[in-house]
Design a protein around this motif. Structure first.
Motif, short mmCIF file in Angstrom:
data_model
loop_
_atom_site.label_atom_id
_atom_site.label_comp_id
_atom_site.label_asym_id
_atom_site.label_seq_id
_atom_site.Cartn_x
_atom_site.Cartn_y
_atom_site.Cartn_z
N VAL A 1 167.94 85.75 90.35
CA VAL A 1 167.69 86.36 91.65
C VAL A 1 166.24 86.83 91.69
CG1 VAL A 1 168.28 88.24 93.22
CG2 VAL A 1 170.09 87.05 91.98
N GLY A 2 165.50 86.32 92.66
CA GLY A 2 164.11 86.73 92.82
C GLY A 2 164.02 87.86 93.84
N LEU A 3 163.45 88.98 93.41
CA LEU A 3 163.24 90.13 94.29
C LEU A 3 161.77 90.16 94.65
CD1 LEU A 3 164.64 92.57 95.60
CD2 LEU A 3 164.08 93.89 93.55
N VAL A 4 161.47 89.97 95.94
CA VAL A 4 160.09 89.76 96.37
C VAL A 4 159.71 90.76 97.44
CG1 VAL A 4 160.71 88.04 98.12
CG2 VAL A 4 158.44 87.96 97.08
N GLY A 5 158.44 91.10 97.47
CA GLY A 5 157.91 92.02 98.47
C GLY A 5 156.48 92.39 98.12
N GLU A 6 155.79 92.99 99.06
CA GLU A 6 154.42 93.40 98.82
C GLU A 6 154.37 94.55 97.81
OE1 GLU A 6 152.03 92.68 102.91
OE2 GLU A 6 153.63 94.17 103.02
N SER A 7 153.17 94.82 97.29
CA SER A 7 152.97 95.97 96.42
C SER A 7 153.39 97.24 97.14
CB SER A 7 151.49 96.05 96.01
OG SER A 7 151.25 97.18 95.21
N GLY A 8 154.18 98.08 96.48
CA GLY A 8 154.66 99.32 97.09
C GLY A 8 155.97 99.18 97.83
N SER A 9 156.56 97.98 97.81
CA SER A 9 157.82 97.77 98.54
C SER A 9 159.01 98.40 97.82
CB SER A 9 158.06 96.28 98.77
OG SER A 9 158.19 95.60 97.53
N GLY A 10 158.87 98.69 96.53
CA GLY A 10 159.94 99.32 95.77
C GLY A 10 160.63 98.40 94.78
N LYS A 11 160.17 97.16 94.69
CA LYS A 11 160.89 96.19 93.85
C LYS A 11 160.82 96.55 92.36
CE LYS A 11 156.98 92.95 94.10
NZ LYS A 11 156.05 93.95 94.72
N SER A 12 159.67 97.01 91.88
CA SER A 12 159.59 97.40 90.47
C SER A 12 160.39 98.66 90.20
CB SER A 12 158.13 97.60 90.05
OG SER A 12 157.45 96.36 90.00
N THR A 13 160.51 99.52 91.18
CA THR A 13 161.35 100.72 91.03
C THR A 13 162.81 100.31 90.89
OG1 THR A 13 159.79 102.00 92.36
CG2 THR A 13 161.98 102.93 92.07
N VAL A 14 163.23 99.30 91.65
CA VAL A 14 164.59 98.77 91.50
C VAL A 14 164.79 98.28 90.07
CG1 VAL A 14 166.17 96.92 92.17
CG2 VAL A 14 164.87 98.15 93.91
N TYR B 1 160.18 78.78 92.66
CA TYR B 1 160.17 77.89 91.50
C TYR B 1 161.24 78.25 90.47
CZ TYR B 1 158.24 75.01 87.73
OH TYR B 1 158.08 74.08 86.73
N VAL B 2 161.55 79.55 90.35
CA VAL B 2 162.46 79.96 89.26
C VAL B 2 163.83 80.45 89.73
CG1 VAL B 2 160.56 80.56 87.71
CG2 VAL B 2 161.54 82.32 89.18
N ALA B 3 163.96 80.81 91.02
CA ALA B 3 165.17 81.53 91.46
C ALA B 3 166.15 80.65 92.23
CB ALA B 3 164.77 82.72 92.31
N ASP B 4 167.42 81.05 92.17
CA ASP B 4 168.47 80.46 93.00
C ASP B 4 168.63 81.24 94.30
OD1 ASP B 4 169.50 78.77 90.73
OD2 ASP B 4 169.96 80.76 89.93
N ILE B 5 168.46 82.55 94.18
CA ILE B 5 168.66 83.48 95.30
C ILE B 5 167.40 84.30 95.45
CG2 ILE B 5 170.02 85.47 96.11
CD1 ILE B 5 172.33 84.34 94.31
N VAL B 6 167.01 84.58 96.69
CA VAL B 6 165.85 85.44 96.91
C VAL B 6 166.28 86.62 97.77
CG1 VAL B 6 165.06 84.09 98.91
CG2 VAL B 6 163.46 85.57 97.71
N ALA B 7 165.79 87.80 97.39
CA ALA B 7 166.02 89.02 98.16
C ALA B 7 164.66 89.61 98.51
CB ALA B 7 166.83 90.02 97.33
N VAL B 8 164.47 89.93 99.78
CA VAL B 8 163.17 90.38 100.27
C VAL B 8 163.21 91.88 100.55
CG1 VAL B 8 161.40 90.04 102.04
CG2 VAL B 8 162.82 88.10 101.32
N MET B 9 162.27 92.60 99.95
CA MET B 9 162.20 94.05 100.12
C MET B 9 160.98 94.45 100.94
SD MET B 9 163.24 96.10 96.66
CE MET B 9 163.18 97.68 97.54
#
Length: 232
Positions: free
Chosen positions: A29-42, A188-196
């Motif tokens: 699962v690819g978690l994507v978003g701009e810097s500051g979107s919270g993805k690394s906090t997740v 390239y690497v993910a089956d599922i993408v989640a956008v934050m």
């Protein structure tokens, strides 16, 4: 693994707001978003490194391993590569088995056995990231979290590490939460993408569906930032 109503607050600031997401067994699962979107906090919250509200079910937290953006800061500069990887094997493993285990893990991430005697400063950035992956795999995780692991690399090194992730997924059947700001990398690497965006999940689904027919304006804006993806 299932994340339900995950919330992370720092004082009055809400970094992640009631996020729910599932990582099916054996999927990326690819978690994507701009810097500051919270993805690394997740990522840190799921790994148990950041206090949070909500639940993470379907997995033992002890079986989650995380690979960070900067491998040099996550590797002990005073320890050899072999010693760092061997830590993940656990103290119950005998010395001869540790040596063989380290060699096996280095081979798994396409590094020579001789790399075990080197120190992190003697390796390139791409090699250090491979060592970080090997150390994480030593603990036999059920879930591998990769947090922006290629963002500081040049294109050629980035491609090699991404190919490694794909190969490991195929060979080991790993479940992964792959964090990135780059939709091309995620595709390239993910089956599922989640956008934050701003701590919230705005869109999620099979990667080709989200990229081929985005439903949210923010996802379309991210796609517009990667021209070849937008028109593929």
């Amino acid at each position: 693994m299932k994340i339900s109503e995950l919330t992370v607050r720092y004082g009055r600031f809400t970094a992640v707001d009631s996020l729910s997401l599932e990582v099916p067994a054996g999927s990326v699962v690819g978690l994507v978003g701009e810097s500051g979107s919270g993805k690394s906090t997740v990522a840190r919250a799921v790994a148990g490194l950041t206090p949070c509200r909500g639940t993470v079910t379907g997995i033992d937290r002890a079986r989650i391993q995380m690979v960070f953006q900067d491998p040099y800061s996550s590797l002990n500069p005073r320890m050899t590569v072999g010693a760092s990887i061997a830590e993940g094997l656990g103290p119950q493993v005998r010395r001869a088995e540790r040596t063989a285990g380290v060699a096996r893990l280095l081979d798994l991430v396409a590094l020579p056995a001789a790399a075990a005697d080197k120190y992190p400063r003697e390796l390139s950035g791409g090699q250090r990231q491979r060592v970080a992956v090997a150390r994480a795999l030593a603990a036999q995780p059920e879930l591998l979290i990769a947090d922006e692991i290629t963002s500081a690399m040049d294109v050629s090194v980035q491609g090699a590490v991404l190919n490694l992730i794909r190969d490991l997924r195929t060979e080991l059947g790993l479940s992964m939460l792959f964090i990135s700001h780059n939709l091309a990398v995620v595709r390239y690497v993910a089956d599922i993408v989640a956008v934050m965006r701003s701590g919230r999940l705005v869109e999620a689904g099979p990667v080709d569906e989200v990229i081929g027919s985005p439903q949210h304006d923010y996802t379309r804006a991210l796609l517009d930032a990667v021209p070849r993806l937008a028109h593929s």
